[in-house]
Design an enzyme around this catalytic site. Structure first.
Site, PDB file in Angstrom:
ATOM      1  N   ARG A 143      -0.438   3.014  -9.385  1.00 19.66           N
ATOM      2  CA  ARG A 143      -1.329   2.778  -8.235  1.00 19.66           C
ATOM      3  C   ARG A 143      -2.630   3.558  -8.380  1.00 19.66           C
ATOM      4  O   ARG A 143      -3.698   3.083  -8.002  1.00 19.66           O
ATOM      5  CB  ARG A 143      -0.601   3.155  -6.928  1.00 19.66           C
ATOM      6  CG  ARG A 143       0.391   2.064  -6.484  1.00 19.66           C
ATOM      7  CD  ARG A 143       1.485   2.589  -5.581  1.00 19.66           C
ATOM      8  NE  ARG A 143       0.999   3.167  -4.339  1.00 19.66           N
ATOM      9  CZ  ARG A 143       1.707   4.010  -3.584  1.00 19.66           C
ATOM     10  NH1 ARG A 143       2.929   4.370  -3.952  1.00 19.66           N
ATOM     11  NH2 ARG A 143       1.207   4.468  -2.468  1.00 19.66           N
ATOM     12  N   ARG A 180     -10.252  -3.350  -1.324  1.00 18.54           N
ATOM     13  CA  ARG A 180      -9.779  -2.624  -2.500  1.00 18.54           C
ATOM     14  C   ARG A 180     -10.422  -3.128  -3.776  1.00 18.54           C
ATOM     15  O   ARG A 180     -10.159  -2.574  -4.842  1.00 18.54           O
ATOM     16  CB  ARG A 180      -8.272  -2.825  -2.602  1.00 18.54           C
ATOM     17  CG  ARG A 180      -7.427  -1.594  -2.343  1.00 18.54           C
ATOM     18  CD  ARG A 180      -5.990  -2.038  -2.498  1.00 18.54           C
ATOM     19  NE  ARG A 180      -5.034  -0.989  -2.620  1.00 18.54           N
ATOM     20  CZ  ARG A 180      -4.444  -0.378  -1.594  1.00 18.54           C
ATOM     21  NH1 ARG A 180      -4.778  -0.654  -0.371  1.00 18.54           N
ATOM     22  NH2 ARG A 180      -3.508   0.516  -1.824  1.00 18.54           N
ATOM     23  N   ARG A 208      11.543   5.374   3.533  1.00 14.68           N
ATOM     24  CA  ARG A 208      10.734   5.743   2.364  1.00 14.68           C
ATOM     25  C   ARG A 208      10.270   4.466   1.690  1.00 14.68           C
ATOM     26  O   ARG A 208      11.014   3.482   1.631  1.00 14.68           O
ATOM     27  CB  ARG A 208      11.565   6.562   1.365  1.00 14.68           C
ATOM     28  CG  ARG A 208      11.790   7.993   1.828  1.00 14.68           C
ATOM     29  CD  ARG A 208      12.653   8.797   0.859  1.00 14.68           C
ATOM     30  NE  ARG A 208      13.166   9.974   1.548  1.00 14.68           N
ATOM     31  CZ  ARG A 208      12.595  11.186   1.497  1.00 14.68           C
ATOM     32  NH1 ARG A 208      11.513  11.385   0.756  1.00 14.68           N
ATOM     33  NH2 ARG A 208      13.111  12.198   2.172  1.00 14.68           N
ATOM     34  N   ARG A 260       7.231  11.937   0.657  1.00 17.10           N
ATOM     35  CA  ARG A 260       6.777  11.503   1.984  1.00 17.10           C
ATOM     36  C   ARG A 260       7.706  10.420   2.561  1.00 17.10           C
ATOM     37  O   ARG A 260       8.341   9.658   1.843  1.00 17.10           O
ATOM     38  CB  ARG A 260       5.327  11.021   1.949  1.00 17.10           C
ATOM     39  CG  ARG A 260       5.125   9.643   1.376  1.00 17.10           C
ATOM     40  CD  ARG A 260       3.651   9.248   1.464  1.00 17.10           C
ATOM     41  NE  ARG A 260       3.451   7.913   0.903  1.00 17.10           N
ATOM     42  CZ  ARG A 260       2.280   7.304   0.810  1.00 17.10           C
ATOM     43  NH1 ARG A 260       1.184   7.903   1.239  1.00 17.10           N
ATOM     44  NH2 ARG A 260       2.187   6.108   0.296  1.00 17.10           N
ATOM     45  N   LYS A 278      -5.041   8.195   4.408  1.00 18.78           N
ATOM     46  CA  LYS A 278      -5.726   7.147   5.171  1.00 18.78           C
ATOM     47  C   LYS A 278      -4.902   6.720   6.372  1.00 18.78           C
ATOM     48  O   LYS A 278      -5.424   6.610   7.481  1.00 18.78           O
ATOM     49  CB  LYS A 278      -6.011   5.920   4.282  1.00 18.78           C
ATOM     50  CG  LYS A 278      -6.881   6.223   3.074  1.00 18.78           C
ATOM     51  CD  LYS A 278      -7.226   4.959   2.279  1.00 18.78           C
ATOM     52  CE  LYS A 278      -6.025   4.276   1.652  1.00 18.78           C
ATOM     53  NZ  LYS A 278      -5.405   5.033   0.536  1.00 18.78           N
TER      54      LYS A 278
END
Ligand code: ADP
Ligand code: ZN
Length: 219
Positions: A173, A89, A161, A128, A14
């Site tokens: 999550r 959400r 990070r 990531r 996203k």
């Protein structure tokens, strides 16, 4: 002015897609995750309340998040059009967004669901990191800077990070996503706004598909 929501699990891309769309179409990215991390870093009231919750992979209260979005939508730059990234959400947030947009005489043009299977999420998220200067996203395996340690985009040498990107928190999550956020696909398909994009492919192909949705729904 075109306003759209990017929906999808953590790690669906996203943020990456929002940034690309921002560049190509001049929209404003409204990421509640970024705004909350900023509040945590600044140590504001909302940030203090959010810090532990975020570190655990749970959702920050609707009340705090809706207030943050309300404030952001009061800034004049949103007239260019908004990409909602990570918001809403919960169904409560979706209903609140409907009210906020109505109040501010804005409207929602489309909701794009970036689809990624759970099995891909953990592998995408572990590894990531982002540039500390411009926020460009990288990955230890899938996307390294052309010159090691130097951001392709801005030349920065510092990277960050996220503290919630470890495997245990990511699986929390994901659980939260399925329990609280997945129902929004029904909420928005009932309104005829939902478009699905397979987000497992090449970043540029996904981006092209998203641009197409944008062009079809923009006004
Ligand atoms: P991701 O989509 O990769 O999980 P985000 O940056 O969107 O990451 O969100 C990080 C964390 O911030 C979430 O796990 C949650 O704790 C909090 N958060 C972000 N947006 C919301 C929201 N709309 N409602 C509640 N909590 C949120
Ligand atoms: Zn950079």
């Amino acid at each position: 002015m075109t306003n759209l929501i990017l929906l999808g699990p953590p790690g669906a891309g996203k943020g990456t897609q929002a940034r690309m769309l921002m560049e190509s179409k001049g929209l404003i990215q409204l990421s509640t995750g970024d705004l909350l991390r900023e509040a945590v870093a600044k140590g504001t009231q909302a940030g203090k309340a959010a810090k532990q919750v975020m570190a655990a992979g749970d959702l920050v209260s609707d009340e705090i998040v809706i207030a943050i979005v309300n404030d952001r939508l009061d800034q004049p730059d949103v007239a260019a059009g908004v990409i909602f990234d990570g918001f809403p959400r919960t169904v409560i947030q979706a209903e609140a967004l409907d009210d906020l947009l109505k109040d501010k005489e804005m409207k929602l043009d489309s909701v794009v669901l970036l689809e990624v299977p759970d099995s891909a999420v953990i592998e995408r998220i572990s590894g990531r990191y982002t540039c500390a200067g411009c926020g460009e996203g990288y990955h230890d395996l899938h996307k390294v800077p052309a010159k090691p340690g130097v951001c392709d985009n801005c030349g920065e040498t510092k990277f960050k990070r996220r503290v919630d990107d470890d495997a245990a928190t990511v699986s929390e999550r994901l659980k939260t996503y399925h329990a609280e956020t997945s129902p929004l696909t029904v909420y928005y398909s009932d309104k005829g706004l939902l478009k699905r994009i397979n987000a497992m492919g090449d970043i540029d192909i996904i981006s092209a598909q998203l641009n197409e949705v944008f062009d079809r729904t923009s006004n």
